[in-house]
Design an enzyme around this catalytic site. Structure first.
Site, PDB file in Angstrom:
ATOM      1  N   SER A 126       0.822  -1.204   0.000  1.00  0.00           N
ATOM      2  CA  SER A 126       0.000   0.000   0.000  1.00  0.00           C
ATOM      3  C   SER A 126       0.854   1.252   0.000  1.00  0.00           C
ATOM      4  CB  SER A 126      -0.899   0.002   1.240  1.00  0.00           C
ATOM      5  OG  SER A 126      -1.519   1.259   1.437  1.00  0.00           O
ATOM      6  N   TYR A 154      -1.195   0.157  10.051  1.00  0.00           N
ATOM      7  CA  TYR A 154      -1.418  -0.540   8.788  1.00  0.00           C
ATOM      8  C   TYR A 154      -0.214  -0.390   7.866  1.00  0.00           C
ATOM      9  CZ  TYR A 154      -3.612  -1.382   4.193  1.00  0.00           C
ATOM     10  OH  TYR A 154      -3.921  -1.839   2.926  1.00  0.00           O
ATOM     11  N   LYS A 158       2.335  -3.388   6.556  1.00  0.00           N
ATOM     12  CA  LYS A 158       2.592  -3.625   5.136  1.00  0.00           C
ATOM     13  C   LYS A 158       4.083  -3.523   4.813  1.00  0.00           C
ATOM     14  CE  LYS A 158      -1.509  -4.301   3.236  1.00  0.00           C
ATOM     15  NZ  LYS A 158      -1.850  -5.534   2.477  1.00  0.00           N
TER      16      LYS A 158
END
Length: 350
Positions: A126, A154, A158
């Site tokens: 991402s 997050y 990632k």
């Protein structure tokens, strides 16, 4: 060829599955089995009846033996907890994103160690891996050589997974490749818990006749990609050969999928221009500092050279993105109050 797609019944998973079932091939080989692994399988999921499709339902970490009961040639790992979920529940994000990815990589490693094929692993990362650190602000334009300094749980998860994929590839356990996804807009269906979900909601809901909240400043710049371009990028990276020529994946760096840079104000202006005042006026500005802190930490402008070398291009304009959404999902658009008696995107949608 046996292909496994984790998150196979999620939004992107369904898009990738549809593309593969239409093609019936990947990397120049016929697809023998397409395994869709997901925690939830919708009752209306007709794709499960396709003769190529097998379904593995349940917690991914607990179903690895079933997934690897036969050799896996390609693994497209799309399943994850999303940004706001991970910020609200640290342990959920670590388990769903980090622990599960490592378990998948270990299962793939065990397959090759036992004499089976070395799986080609495509990991969906991402833009959230980037962030502006006080000691190292983001440059105006970001590329794969920009140091990722994520500013969310997050993004951190990632980024760690990217490094794991790179290390397992360096050791020869897997043939890993990483696609860094931009925020996908316009997503069909229901809202999700992603911090960036409003970037679809402020278009999708008004077109459906529903109100929508915009939680950020209209001047915020964001990097977007349509579902069509995102699926195209994932499959391109899955198929790319290893080398330095055109269409080849050189080195071990991730690939930032091509980005279209727009402001939220430009998105809303496009909605007004394409769909009219009645539709655009369904959007209400209601600032949410928590959402803006997450989304605003992501870069908005990218050097697309690495993706361009693979033959990938960003969307031409946000207007083309909106019109593509209407063309692909006419059932999700209320035509009664659109301009020209429901004409949009070059077609009628009543």
């Amino acid at each position: 060829m046996r292909i496994v797609i984790t998150g196979g019944f999620g939004f992107l998973g369904r898009q990738v599955v549809d593309a593969l079932l239409e093609r019936r091939t990947l990397c120049g080989a016929a697809i023998d089995r397409l395994v869709l692994a997901d925690r939830f399988v919708p009752a209306e999921a007709t794709v499960a009846s396709d003769p190529l499709v097998d379904v593995v339902q349940g917690d991914l970490h607990e179903r690895l033996d079933e997934i690897f009961t036969q050799p896996v040639d390609v693994l497209i790992h799309l399943a994850s907890a999303v940004s706001s979920e991970c910020e609200a529940d640290f342990d959920l994000g670590m388990s769903a994103n980090l622990d599960t990815t490592r378990a998948l990589l270990d299962a793939a490693r065990a397959q090759s160690a036992a004499g089976g094929p070395t799986p080609r692993v495509v990991f969906s990362s991402s833009v959230a891996v980037y962030g502006s650190d006080p000691a190292l602000p983001l440059p105006p334009v970001v590329s794969e050589s920009t140091l990722p300094t994520p500013q969310s749980s997050y993004g951190t998860q990632k980024r760690v997974c990217e490094q794991l994929v790179a290390e397992y590839t360096r050791r020869g356990f897997v043939d890993g490749r990483v696609a860094r996804l931009m925020t996908v807009s316009v997503r069909p269906g229901k809202p999700n818990a992603a911090a960036s979900g409003f970037l679809s909601g402020i278009i999708r809901e008004p077109l459906a006749g529903l109100p929508a909240i915009c939680p950020v400043s209209p001047g915020l710049r964001v990097a977007l990609a349509s579902p069509r371009r995102t699926v195209e990028g994932i499959l391109c990276i899955a198929e790319a050969g290893r080398g330095s020529g055109p269409g080849q994946l050189e080195g071990g760096l991730p690939v930032n999928l091509p980005a279209l840079t727009v402001t939220v104000a430009e998105m809303l202006d496009t909605l007004r221009r394409v769909a009219g005042d009645a539709v655009a006026d369904r959007v209400t500005l209601s600032p949410d500092p928590a959402v803006e802190a997450i989304v605003g930490s992501w870069p908005a402008a990218f050097d697309n050279a690495r993706a361009t070398a693979l033959g990938l291009r960003p969307d031409a304009s946000f207007e083309s993105v909106v019109r593509a959404y209407v063309e692909d999902h006419p059932e999700a658009v209320r035509s009664a109050d659109l301009p020209a008696a429901g004409a949009i995107g070059g077609r009628r949608i009543d």
